[in-house]
Motif scaffolding. Structure first.
Motif, PDB file in Angstrom:
ATOM      1  N   UNK A  26       0.805  -1.220   0.000  1.00 53.81           N
ATOM      2  CA  UNK A  26       0.000   0.000   0.000  1.00 53.81           C
ATOM      3  C   UNK A  26       0.841   1.275   0.000  1.00 53.81           C
ATOM      4  N   UNK A  27       2.156   1.120  -0.085  1.00 49.12           N
ATOM      5  CA  UNK A  27       3.017   2.310  -0.138  1.00 49.12           C
ATOM      6  C   UNK A  27       3.866   2.268  -1.396  1.00 49.12           C
ATOM      7  N   UNK A  28       4.383   3.430  -1.777  1.00 51.89           N
ATOM      8  CA  UNK A  28       5.190   3.506  -2.985  1.00 51.89           C
ATOM      9  C   UNK A  28       6.631   3.056  -2.685  1.00 51.89           C
ATOM     10  N   UNK A  29       7.422   2.861  -3.767  1.00 43.18           N
ATOM     11  CA  UNK A  29       8.746   2.226  -3.642  1.00 43.18           C
ATOM     12  C   UNK A  29       9.659   2.943  -2.636  1.00 43.18           C
ATOM     13  N   UNK A  30       9.759   4.259  -2.759  1.00 41.76           N
ATOM     14  CA  UNK A  30      10.704   4.984  -1.892  1.00 41.76           C
ATOM     15  C   UNK A  30      10.254   4.904  -0.435  1.00 41.76           C
ATOM     16  N   UNK A  31       8.941   4.938  -0.218  1.00 43.68           N
ATOM     17  CA  UNK A  31       8.424   4.807   1.151  1.00 43.68           C
ATOM     18  C   UNK A  31       8.663   3.395   1.669  1.00 43.68           C
ATOM     19  N   UNK A  32       8.463   2.407   0.786  1.00 47.72           N
ATOM     20  CA  UNK A  32       8.676   1.008   1.200  1.00 47.72           C
ATOM     21  C   UNK A  32      10.129   0.781   1.634  1.00 47.72           C
ATOM     22  N   UNK A  33      11.081   1.195   0.800  1.00 45.58           N
ATOM     23  CA  UNK A  33      12.486   0.950   1.132  1.00 45.58           C
ATOM     24  C   UNK A  33      12.943   1.820   2.309  1.00 45.58           C
ATOM     25  N   UNK A  34      12.262   2.940   2.514  1.00 48.90           N
ATOM     26  CA  UNK A  34      12.580   3.824   3.648  1.00 48.90           C
ATOM     27  C   UNK A  34      12.376   3.088   4.978  1.00 48.90           C
ATOM     28  N   UNK A  35      11.381   2.207   5.005  1.00 47.00           N
ATOM     29  CA  UNK A  35      11.084   1.440   6.230  1.00 47.00           C
ATOM     30  C   UNK A  35      12.282   0.589   6.656  1.00 47.00           C
ATOM     31  N   UNK A  36      13.137   0.241   5.688  1.00 46.93           N
ATOM     32  CA  UNK A  36      14.294  -0.608   6.003  1.00 46.93           C
ATOM     33  C   UNK A  36      15.560   0.214   6.209  1.00 46.93           C
ATOM     34  N   UNK A  37      15.392   1.528   6.237  1.00 48.98           N
ATOM     35  CA  UNK A  37      16.542   2.403   6.511  1.00 48.98           C
ATOM     36  C   UNK A  37      17.594   2.395   5.415  1.00 48.98           C
ATOM     37  N   UNK A  38      17.148   2.213   4.159  1.00 46.20           N
ATOM     38  CA  UNK A  38      18.134   2.060   3.080  1.00 46.20           C
ATOM     39  C   UNK A  38      18.574   3.389   2.448  1.00 46.20           C
ATOM     40  N   UNK A  39      17.860   4.477   2.727  1.00 50.81           N
ATOM     41  CA  UNK A  39      18.252   5.749   2.093  1.00 50.81           C
ATOM     42  C   UNK A  39      19.312   6.458   2.916  1.00 50.81           C
ATOM     43  N   UNK A  40      20.106   7.283   2.238  1.00 44.93           N
ATOM     44  CA  UNK A  40      21.150   8.034   2.934  1.00 44.93           C
ATOM     45  C   UNK A  40      22.217   8.471   1.956  1.00 44.93           C
TER      46      UNK A  40
END
Ligand SMILES: [Zn+2]
Length: 449
Positions: free
Chosen positions: A235-249
């Motif tokens: 129910x969430x978009x790709x960037x929001x989904x991967x954000x949950x796993x702390x992958x951005x930075x």
């Protein structure tokens, strides 16, 4: 080594163009920059390389490429032509990466490295896949990068598409290489294919396995299918989904980002994530165009890659410059200065993240001696201000005559010094029929599934 009689393009910020200048290089580093006469007097014994009035510039940097795609050149895709990007993945790239073994992984990299030296691209950030040769694949690539003498950042793309065992082997290969790598001109990062081939459990495992202070290198929303898949899963978009796993930075590269929305852009901007743009690939796959100007306005860190197209990075400059104008029917889009910001400055800062003690993409004292000589003779004034337009409208990669990395000359007057192109091409060609046969068999297996 003393490079004399050059017109230096320093790519400092702000940029400087310096006529009749020289560079003294020692231990792979630019030691002194000054007028030719002054440096010739100061270093009378130094080995000389006379630039003869050519441009002397930092080598180009590629933010996202795939050496493994080399055998796709000229290869026929059986059956009717793929209609969209998901079909291109299923019928071209996935059966091809499965067809690679150790020798062909090595040769795919070698032919790409020959191409990089010839086109003056001195740092390459690669994203590798070879599901039937995972463990040790990054070493096989690193060995030939060493041989070529180039600078590279390597990773293995983790995916669920070949089952759990291979998914785990992909994670292990990233972690192993990051931990063991001792090649001075090579860094490791952590590769992920794309949200659409990564289940929640896999993302969880990757987040757990990710070494401290390492980011990921992942494809994001290259086609709408990635977003649709993510919405279906959670129910969430790709960037929001991967954000949950702390992958951005600020050590993570999100490649493409063609179909992300404004909220996703904000997450990538807020986390300082690098976004790599590959205009030739996007046009070839007919996936659309990223919101380039909106991303620039939002302060996103856009970089430029080639996605496995030739390592002629000025071709990507040109296509980025043109693509956004035609897509938006607006000649003000993708301004030359913005393209230079992305391709010269952002790519250099991205590369420096992987080589923290090294200044890259800049001709300044103390920076790495990754340098190209370009046989370009402007017939209109060329200034710091209008240089991006000279590059877009005048530069050709065939004008690169000399390529130097870490102070070592890899090509001099268009002669390759570290790699034997005819021998490498002949060896790759000898293996090509078997790669194509295995590819055809892999396609047939999907079709009859
Ligand atoms: Zn890619």
């Amino acid at each position: 080594m003393l490079i004399t009689n050059g017109t230096l393009v320093t790519w400092e910020d702000p940029n400087r163009i310096l006529s009749d200048y020289a560079l003294y290089i020692e231990d792979g580093v630019i030691k002194t920059i000054g007028p030719t006469r002054a440096l010739m007097a100061r270093y009378p014994q130094a080995e000389r390389l006379d630039a003869g009035g050519q441009l002397v510039m930092p080598g180009n940097i590629c933010a996202h490429t795939h050496f493994y795609g080399a055998y796709a050149r000229g290869m026929a895709i059986p059956g009717p032509a793929p209609e969209n990007f998901p079909q291109i993945l299923e019928r071209l790239w996935w059966p091809l990466d499965k067809a690679l073994d150790k020798d062909t992984v090595r040769l795919s990299a070698l032919v790409s490295l020959v191409d990089a030296v010839k086109h003056g691209t001195t740092t390459l950030i690669d994203h590798h896949a070879s599901p039937n040769f995972i463990e040790g694949s990054l070493d096989a690539i690193a060995d030939v990068v060493d041989w070529a003498g180039l600078r590279a950042v390597l990773c293995y793309e983790v995916t669920d598409r070949d089952g759990e065992e291979k998914m785990r082997a992909g994670i292990a290969e990233n972690v192993r290489f990051i931990g063991e790598n001792e090649h001075p001109l090579i860094a490791g990062t952590f590769g992920l294919h794309a949200s659409l081939t990564l289940g929640d459990a896999t993302l969880e495992s990757c987040a757990e396995a990710l070494p401290a202070d390492v980011g990921v290198h992942v494809h994001v929303a290259e086609h709408e299918a990635d977003e649709a898949d993510s919405l279906r899963r959670c129910g969430r978009r790709v960037v929001e989904r991967l954000d949950e796993y702390g992958l951005w930075g600020d050590k993570t590269i999100a490649a493409h980002c063609v179909h992300i929305d404004e909220r996703e852009r904000q997450i990538l901007a807020d986390t300082g994530t690098w976004v790599s743009h590959q205009p030739r690939s996007n046009m070839n796959n007919a996936v659309g165009a990223m919101a380039f100007d909106a991303m620039v306005a939002q302060g996103m860190k856009i970089c430029l890659g080639n996605d496995g197209f030739s390592n002629n990075m000025w071709a990507e400059w040109k296509d980025a410059y043109l693509l956004h104008k035609v897509v938006n029917r607006d000649p003000r889009r993708a301004n030359g200065a913005d393209i230079a910001r992305v391709a010269a400055y952002n790519n250099a800062r991205l590369a420096e993240c992987f080589f923290p003690d090294t200044r890259l993409g800049m001709l300044v004292e103390g920076a790495a001696a990754d340098i190209i000589l370009v046989d370009y003779h402007p017939y209109t004034p060329m200034t710091e201000g209008n240089l991006p337009w000279h590059i877009v409208f005048g530069f050709e990669a065939s004008m690169v005559t000399t390529t130097i990395v870490d102070g070592n000359i890899l090509m001099r007057d268009r002669q390759l010094l570290t790699l034997d192109e005819p021998a490498i091409a002949a060896e790759a060609l000898e293996l090509a029929p078997r790669v194509w046969e295995r590819y055809q068999a892999n396609v047939a297996a999907i079709t009859h599934r």
